[in-house]
Design an enzyme around this catalytic site. Structure first.
Site, PDB file in Angstrom:
ATOM      1  N   GLN A  62      -6.109   3.680  -2.850  1.00  0.00           N
ATOM      2  CA  GLN A  62      -6.277   4.641  -1.765  1.00  0.00           C
ATOM      3  C   GLN A  62      -5.182   4.496  -0.723  1.00  0.00           C
ATOM      4  OE1 GLN A  62     -10.237   3.884  -0.381  1.00  0.00           O
ATOM      5  NE2 GLN A  62     -11.169   4.531  -2.292  1.00  0.00           N
ATOM      6  N   CYS A  63      -3.966   4.308  -1.174  1.00  0.00           N
ATOM      7  CA  CYS A  63      -2.816   4.048  -0.314  1.00  0.00           C
ATOM      8  C   CYS A  63      -1.852   5.226  -0.429  1.00  0.00           C
ATOM      9  CB  CYS A  63      -2.148   2.757  -0.801  1.00  0.00           C
ATOM     10  SG  CYS A  63      -0.609   2.309   0.001  1.00  0.00           S
ATOM     11  N   GLY A  64      -1.099   5.464   0.616  1.00  0.00           N
ATOM     12  CA  GLY A  64      -0.078   6.501   0.558  1.00  0.00           C
ATOM     13  C   GLY A  64       0.964   6.232  -0.509  1.00  0.00           C
TER      14      GLY A  64
END
Length: 185
Positions: A62-64
């Site tokens: 769930q990271c950019g």
């Protein structure tokens, strides 16, 4: 003058000898001395990757930077036959961006990015609970601002002899390191 005082303080308290001894102990270790738990729960010795060029990456779903999974998988598909292996280590230490269970992480990686390279159980990469492999890698290849890992998708390259040889920042894309990998494969 202050640096001299700092060195004297380290020397007089025995801290300098301790730090040098610890550094020497780390330098005598090899990548192959470690093991980690696969995302399926099996203990995997890093010696299983002897003779291969290894790219170790701390990951998050769930990271950019999560789309880097796609580039990592492309590198793996393109260079696996030449001895490249990529090892993904999910980590929830940065912005709580890897909250899922092992099954959820594995499913996410396969469904969204077709990840086929080895994935491992969730680890910590900094602090007192850091996985020993990451303690070793950070000590071997400090970053620009110290050895602490600053974010997800920090990448460490280990050569065919088990020596950590390069560290790449989280924002360095897999495509940007391809040329470097081609040179050492």
């Amino acid at each position: 003058f202050q640096p001299v005082l700092v060195l004297w303080a380290f020397w007089s308290t025995g801290a300098l000898a301790y730090l040098l001894k610890k550094r020497k102990a780390i330098s005598q270790q090899s990548f192959y001395d470690f093991e980690a738990e696969s995302i399926q729960g099996k203990r995997i010795p890093m010696s299983a990757y002897k003779g291969k060029t290894v790219l170790v990456v701390n990951t998050a779903s769930q990271c950019g930077l999560t789309p880097q999974y796609e580039g990592l998988e492309k590198l793996y598909q393109k260079y696996e036959s030449q001895g490249l292996v990529i090892l993904g280590f999910p980590c929830n230490q940065f912005g709580k961006q890897e909250k899922g269970s092992a099954t959820e992480i594995e499913t996410f990686c396969q469904v969204n990015y077709g990840v086929s390279f080895p994935m491992f159980s969730k680890v910590e990469v900094n602090g007192s609970q850091a996985h020993p492999l990451f303690v070793y890698l950070k000590a071997s290849l400090g970053g620009i601002f110290g050895s602490t890992i600053k974010w997800n998708f920090t990448k460490f390259v280990i050569d065919k002899n088990g020596r950590p040889v390069q560290r790449f920042a989280p924002i360095t894309t897999p495509e940007a390191i391809e040329k470097y990998l081609q040179e050492i494969l």
